[in-house]
Design a protein around this motif. Structure first.
Motif, PDB file in Angstrom:
ATOM      1  N   ASN A   1      25.429 -56.169  32.793  1.00  0.00           N
ATOM      2  CA  ASN A   1      25.905 -55.045  31.999  1.00  0.00           C
ATOM      3  C   ASN A   1      26.083 -53.855  32.928  1.00  0.00           C
ATOM      4  OD1 ASN A   1      26.318 -53.036  30.139  1.00  0.00           O
ATOM      5  ND2 ASN A   1      24.867 -53.938  28.683  1.00  0.00           N
ATOM      6  N   LEU A   2      27.283 -53.293  32.950  1.00  0.00           N
ATOM      7  CA  LEU A   2      27.539 -52.185  33.873  1.00  0.00           C
ATOM      8  C   LEU A   2      27.112 -50.830  33.297  1.00  0.00           C
ATOM      9  CD1 LEU A   2      30.917 -53.290  35.424  1.00  0.00           C
ATOM     10  CD2 LEU A   2      28.629 -53.290  36.460  1.00  0.00           C
ATOM     11  N   ASN A   3      26.786 -50.836  32.007  1.00  0.00           N
ATOM     12  CA  ASN A   3      26.346 -49.571  31.410  1.00  0.00           C
ATOM     13  C   ASN A   3      24.894 -49.325  31.801  1.00  0.00           C
ATOM     14  OD1 ASN A   3      25.614 -47.426  29.921  1.00  0.00           O
ATOM     15  ND2 ASN A   3      26.180 -48.302  27.926  1.00  0.00           N
ATOM     16  N   ARG A   4      24.725 -48.478  32.818  1.00  0.00           N
ATOM     17  CA  ARG A   4      23.385 -48.242  33.360  1.00  0.00           C
ATOM     18  C   ARG A   4      22.483 -47.495  32.373  1.00  0.00           C
ATOM     19  NH1 ARG A   4      22.330 -51.653  37.086  1.00  0.00           N
ATOM     20  NH2 ARG A   4      23.860 -52.775  35.854  1.00  0.00           N
ATOM     21  N   PHE A   5      23.081 -46.977  31.291  1.00  0.00           N
ATOM     22  CA  PHE A   5      22.270 -46.233  30.323  1.00  0.00           C
ATOM     23  C   PHE A   5      21.843 -47.118  29.154  1.00  0.00           C
ATOM     24  CE2 PHE A   5      24.090 -42.939  32.778  1.00  0.00           C
ATOM     25  CZ  PHE A   5      23.100 -41.977  32.838  1.00  0.00           C
ATOM     26  N   SER A   6      22.296 -48.345  29.151  1.00  0.00           N
ATOM     27  CA  SER A   6      21.906 -49.271  28.098  1.00  0.00           C
ATOM     28  C   SER A   6      20.417 -49.555  28.188  1.00  0.00           C
ATOM     29  CB  SER A   6      22.702 -50.564  28.268  1.00  0.00           C
ATOM     30  OG  SER A   6      21.992 -51.632  27.707  1.00  0.00           O
ATOM     31  N   SER A   7      19.748 -49.533  27.029  1.00  0.00           N
ATOM     32  CA  SER A   7      18.313 -49.817  27.045  1.00  0.00           C
ATOM     33  C   SER A   7      18.074 -51.258  27.486  1.00  0.00           C
ATOM     34  CB  SER A   7      17.706 -49.578  25.671  1.00  0.00           C
ATOM     35  OG  SER A   7      18.299 -50.438  24.720  1.00  0.00           O
ATOM     36  N   PHE A   8      19.068 -52.105  27.249  1.00  0.00           N
ATOM     37  CA  PHE A   8      18.971 -53.503  27.667  1.00  0.00           C
ATOM     38  C   PHE A   8      18.768 -53.599  29.178  1.00  0.00           C
ATOM     39  CE2 PHE A   8      21.429 -57.661  28.337  1.00  0.00           C
ATOM     40  CZ  PHE A   8      20.346 -58.461  27.978  1.00  0.00           C
ATOM     41  N   VAL A   9      19.534 -52.769  29.889  1.00  0.00           N
ATOM     42  CA  VAL A   9      19.417 -52.761  31.342  1.00  0.00           C
ATOM     43  C   VAL A   9      18.147 -52.032  31.765  1.00  0.00           C
ATOM     44  CG1 VAL A   9      20.512 -52.054  33.499  1.00  0.00           C
ATOM     45  CG2 VAL A   9      21.921 -52.786  31.537  1.00  0.00           C
ATOM     46  N   ARG A  10      17.983 -50.818  31.244  1.00  0.00           N
ATOM     47  CA  ARG A  10      16.877 -49.959  31.649  1.00  0.00           C
ATOM     48  C   ARG A  10      15.525 -50.635  31.459  1.00  0.00           C
ATOM     49  NH1 ARG A  10      15.861 -46.335  28.438  1.00  0.00           N
ATOM     50  NH2 ARG A  10      17.778 -46.370  27.211  1.00  0.00           N
ATOM     51  N   SER A  11      15.377 -51.304  30.319  1.00  0.00           N
ATOM     52  CA  SER A  11      14.068 -51.878  29.997  1.00  0.00           C
ATOM     53  C   SER A  11      13.722 -53.071  30.888  1.00  0.00           C
ATOM     54  CB  SER A  11      14.084 -52.354  28.549  1.00  0.00           C
ATOM     55  OG  SER A  11      15.022 -53.422  28.420  1.00  0.00           O
ATOM     56  N   GLY A  12      14.724 -53.610  31.560  1.00  0.00           N
ATOM     57  CA  GLY A  12      14.490 -54.802  32.373  1.00  0.00           C
ATOM     58  C   GLY A  12      14.674 -56.090  31.602  1.00  0.00           C
ATOM     59  N   VAL A  13      14.991 -55.980  30.316  1.00  0.00           N
ATOM     60  CA  VAL A  13      15.136 -57.195  29.504  1.00  0.00           C
ATOM     61  C   VAL A  13      16.354 -58.004  29.964  1.00  0.00           C
ATOM     62  CG1 VAL A  13      15.533 -58.089  27.180  1.00  0.00           C
ATOM     63  CG2 VAL A  13      13.845 -56.297  27.546  1.00  0.00           C
ATOM     64  N   GLU A  14      17.388 -57.316  30.421  1.00  0.00           N
ATOM     65  CA  GLU A  14      18.548 -58.051  30.956  1.00  0.00           C
ATOM     66  C   GLU A  14      18.104 -58.927  32.132  1.00  0.00           C
ATOM     67  OE1 GLU A  14      21.451 -56.073  33.455  1.00  0.00           O
ATOM     68  OE2 GLU A  14      23.090 -56.926  32.263  1.00  0.00           O
ATOM     69  N   ALA A  15      17.357 -58.282  33.029  1.00  0.00           N
ATOM     70  CA  ALA A  15      16.879 -59.012  34.208  1.00  0.00           C
ATOM     71  C   ALA A  15      15.990 -60.182  33.793  1.00  0.00           C
ATOM     72  CB  ALA A  15      16.120 -58.062  35.132  1.00  0.00           C
ATOM     73  N   PHE A  16      15.137 -59.925  32.815  1.00  0.00           N
ATOM     74  CA  PHE A  16      14.243 -60.986  32.338  1.00  0.00           C
ATOM     75  C   PHE A  16      15.027 -62.166  31.781  1.00  0.00           C
ATOM     76  CE2 PHE A  16      12.225 -62.732  28.474  1.00  0.00           C
ATOM     77  CZ  PHE A  16      11.189 -63.432  29.081  1.00  0.00           C
ATOM     78  N   VAL A  17      15.995 -61.842  30.917  1.00  0.00           N
ATOM     79  CA  VAL A  17      16.760 -62.914  30.269  1.00  0.00           C
ATOM     80  C   VAL A  17      17.547 -63.720  31.295  1.00  0.00           C
ATOM     81  CG1 VAL A  17      18.704 -63.372  28.714  1.00  0.00           C
ATOM     82  CG2 VAL A  17      16.885 -61.807  28.011  1.00  0.00           C
ATOM     83  N   LEU A  18      18.068 -63.004  32.275  1.00  0.00           N
ATOM     84  CA  LEU A  18      18.865 -63.702  33.289  1.00  0.00           C
ATOM     85  C   LEU A  18      17.995 -64.468  34.279  1.00  0.00           C
ATOM     86  CD1 LEU A  18      21.671 -61.070  34.026  1.00  0.00           C
ATOM     87  CD2 LEU A  18      21.718 -63.053  32.477  1.00  0.00           C
TER      88      LEU A  18
END
Lengths: 562, 562
Positions: free
Chosen positions: B170-187
């Motif tokens: 996700n390129l939106n650096r302000f997304s809570s998905f990115v910020r929270s680290g959940v994106e990284a976790f899921v990936l």
């Protein structure tokens, strides 16, 4: 019969039935008998319509034209005591002992509405007129209406027979002392009649002189205001069932009958505070709330009438309460209108005690009462204002706040229903019910003035009227007392016989006794009425808050079984 | 150690301790460690003072300067779903894993007041920042304060070790998905640690997944806020006695300790709604009403903490509740700050049930909750607004109306005393007493919010905070679900191993279970809290109206013996 007249003041028409008149304009009046204070006629521009009788002077060509001479200049010496400014300056110049033609029932309905406008207009427009000068009601309070006294026939015409009195006459023709005839009475210008059929006795009590109680006290109910129609529905009016306790036989009366009686009372009774009738209303005469309010206030007015030893024994009142026959009604009405024992002559019907009262003491007692009445008038005004405002809050702010709270609870409950598997129906219902409870409480607040504040305002309104009369009444006694002192001085200077001075002093005593009896009666009645008013208010307030508690308790129970 | 910085936004100083800075202005920062969001430094005009850390970018000359690159443009693609606008855009650019220096107790007192100003300023001034976008609180309600989340360290730095994932980031650096680290976790970018000391279990219940209850449930009291001074009275603060039920040993904590704990919670716990602390207040920190309000709200906050199976078992919280020794406190604090199982890593500590859940079903369940939460947020806002307005009415309009009524009764009674021989002392006393009763009732109205509405507003405020977190939390699950669909597509197209796709789906299940457990917990707690809130309100309302009834009944009795 058309007569000529001259406009004393400029009047601007405000309705299509009215015509404008200019100061000094020549006018033609179609019927000399004004109806509810209005003449029908034509102005110099040929416009035809209505204008206020008190704004014009009828031009007479007959022998008694001197009557009009002394009645014009309203800009006289009014400034003696601002608290004692006369409340009645809209004297009609219809000064002959002709009585208003009020037999024409059918025309009356049409006039009923307009007369309020006239009264208000008089207060606002008449030069020098100032309905009730020492304190004007706050303009944002529609419930407070100072009602100027209706026109009173000039009593000084009575004194035309004796002109030689040495004590000076009051030149202020607008003084209640003069108008009421009390000046003429005190000066001995009112001849004793051969036989006086009626008499009102003043007796001594521990609280000073008082009216002797009626041997046949009674009360009177006013019930069941009913809309009546005439002429196939074209004319509509409200009829009240009026039932005196001592006959038990109902008679049916309209507001115009009350108004007729009221005008008789004003005409006849000097030194007595005549309770004002509930105000007329220009629009919405038949709206339910207005009818209800008028009924409540007529009941209070009637209670005051029946509890007053003088009013309750008045023949005209008896006629009003008992006559059920149309023909008899007209006869009795005419008899009352032809009653000669009115105004100055009424003073002749008073039987006073033999007790000596020092005039100076009476003067002080009256001054004390005057201060009391002034302060009571102020505080009644204040409470009226606060209570009216509270009514407004109950109907508006209070209701709104509680309803908004109720809405918000409902909204919370609705949101809780949106996730069904996690939603507790019992809790949602309880919260939703709480919402409805607060909506109901809002309605309870809005309804409450009907049970408490309205009744308080009714009593206060009656007392505003009674208190508004006292400055004029006290003025009578002041005038009489001044005459005594003047006559004393003249006797001392050898300019007056002792007999004549003694006569003035004796008649002044009558005025003093009458005023004290009236003060006494006012106090006794005030005590009863205010106790009742406060008790009724507190009882209804308690019932109200208990209703709120009950509603809340029922609601709380819904949570306890969750 | 001084460092250079550049102003990202213009900031206008509002206090003498602050200095103004212009966009793009070069600045010197005296200490890289911001205190409560403020830097101390010097602007290009040589003025020295404070400015908000989030308004500036630290210019680094070291190797990791790339970190600042991706963190500036707030005007990015925010418009995906207005309900899901991130509530946190005031990310400080202090992005290194340096922890705020909060050991300096003495400086903290000075900063305590100002930080509120900063938060408000951030929300109002930061370009593109919009603390809580889907509904702004009504501006006339001072009790409603949306509190922007404090800055959170960027979690994506964790994933620097693995860059080769085939599923798009996700390129939106302000997304809570990115910020929270959940994106990284899921990936799968968050490596499993060798040993994980803590674990939080999710179990199935009839209402779906839920957090397993703590084996040692406890509660915690907060009492006795006491003003403390330091440095011979120069510094003043409030200390609260905090007593957990399972130890019974009190510890003494200040607001700053709560604030420290709160920031640890935000830092550590992903997919859990961290209750907001009661707001800071810029002025009058020690006023009695403020202290009382803060205490009440800290108690509610604490109840939420102890009742939450995850929070209540968190080591940092245990430290906060139990540590009574100064040295131990610092050690424990540092340990908590160095905790590595935060954000994305926290997800690794979750034990989920084996039950199969269809991802589509989870999605629908979450959507239902989302709608519910939106509506609940709206209705909580509405009720807050109405209740705040009602407080204002109680203190103002209601009190005034009843006091004016009381005054008017007093005034009536006073007027009645002015004519002593005709004056009934008993009646005058009763009326005067009625006057005082209504003045008291006015005071009862003014006092009442302390007993009911304030508590309602406390609960509503807690829930406003909890609800404000959900859009971001739901966004995490949405993001994870999108990754699953993307990986599925890629597997179908042969662009991804089935193993990798299975990993993503498995980790997405973890996110889904955690969110459902949190939704479940929210609902259970909501039911308890709102039942309590409504019951307490109704009980106090009943007691209030009963007090009014009692006062009126006592007063009425005075008339009955007249």
């Amino acid at each position: 019969m058309s007569v000529k007249a001259k406009a004393l003041y400029t009047f601007q028409s405000e309705n299509k039935e009215e015509i404008s008149i200019q100061e000094n304009e020549e006018l033609i009046i179609f019927d000399e008998n004004s109806v509810d204070g209005w003449f029908q006629g034509e102005n110099s521009r040929g416009e035809r319509g209505l204008f206020p009788a008190s704004y014009v002077e009828v031009i007479r060509t007959r022998s008694n034209s001197n009557v009009t001479d002394c009645s014009i200049s309203p800009a006289g010496s009014l400034g003696n005591d601002s608290y004692f400014l006369p409340s009645t300056t809209n004297t009609t110049l219809n000064t002959q002992p002709t009585y208003y033609d009020i037999d024409d029932d059918d025309d009356w309905d049409d006039w009923d509405d307009r007369s309020t406008v006239v009264e208000d207009a008089d207060i606002e427009r008449s030069p020098g007129a100032n309905g009730h000068s020492h304190q004007n009601p706050p303009s944002n309070n529609p419930n407070v209406h100072y009602r100027a006294k209706p026109p009173m026939e000039r009593q000084d015409s009575i004194s035309s027979g004796r002109k030689g009195s040495m004590v000076g006459r009051n030149l202020n023709r607008f003084s209640s002392f003069v108008r009421s005839g009390v000046e003429a009475f005190v000066l001995g210008d009112v001849p004793m009649m051969a036989k006086i059929a009626e008499s009102y006795t003043i007796e001594m009590s521990p609280q000073g002189p008082r009216w002797k109680e009626s041997p046949q006290p009674f009360s009177c109910s006013i019930e069941d205001p009913t809309k009546q129609t005439k002429f196939k529905g074209i004319k509509t009016y409200i009829s009240y069932r009026v039932t005196p306790s001592h006959t038990g036989r109902p008679v049916y009366r309209r507001y115009k009958h009350f108004d007729w009686l009221y005008n008789r009372l004003l005409h006849k009774f000097t030194v007595i505070s005549v309770p004002h009738l509930p105000e007329k209303q220009a629009t919405g005469r038949f709206e339910e709330d207005f009818i209800e309010k008028r009924k409540r206030r007529l009941i209070l007015w009637m209670n005051h009438m029946t509890s007053h030893p003088v009013f309750s024994q008045y023949e005209g009142f008896e006629h009003f309460l008992m006559c059920a026959d149309d023909k008899q009604w007209k006869l009795g009405k005419r008899r009352a209108e032809k009653d000669e024992m009115v105004g100055a002559h009424f003073m002749l019907t008073l039987q006073i005690p033999n007790e000596h009262q020092d005039l100076q003491d009476v003067e002080e007692r009256v001054d004390t009462f005057k201060n009391f009445a002034k302060k009571m008038d102020d505080s009644v005004m204040q409470l009226t204002h606060v209570a009216s405002e509270l009514v407004r809050k109950h109907l508006g702010g209070f209701r709104k706040e509680f309803q908004r709270l109720g809405n918000s609870f409902q909204s919370i409950s609705q949101s809780f229903m949106l996730d069904p598997p996690h939603s507790s129906e019992a809790l949602n219902n309880a919260i939703s019910h709480t919402g409805r409870t607060y909506e109901n409480i809002g309605e309870l607040f809005a309804e409450q003035p009907k049970y408490d504040l309205f009744h308080m305002l009714d009593t206060l309104s009656l007392y505003q009227g009674l208190l508004a009369n006292f400055p004029d009444i006290i003025h009578l006694q002041k005038g009489a007392f001044a005459k005594v002192k003047e006559s004393q001085r003249m006797t001392d200077e050898g300019k007056m016989d002792q007999d004549e001075a003694d006569g003035i002093r004796k008649r002044c005593r009558t005025v003093g006794f009458a005023l004290q009896a009236e003060m006494n009666h006012f106090h006794r009645q005030r005590e009863v009425d205010f106790k009742d008013m406060m008790q009724a208010y507190l009882r209804e307030q308690i019932a109200f808050y208990q209703r709120v508690v009950q509603q809340l308790e029922r609601t709380l129970r819904m949570y306890e079984c969750l």
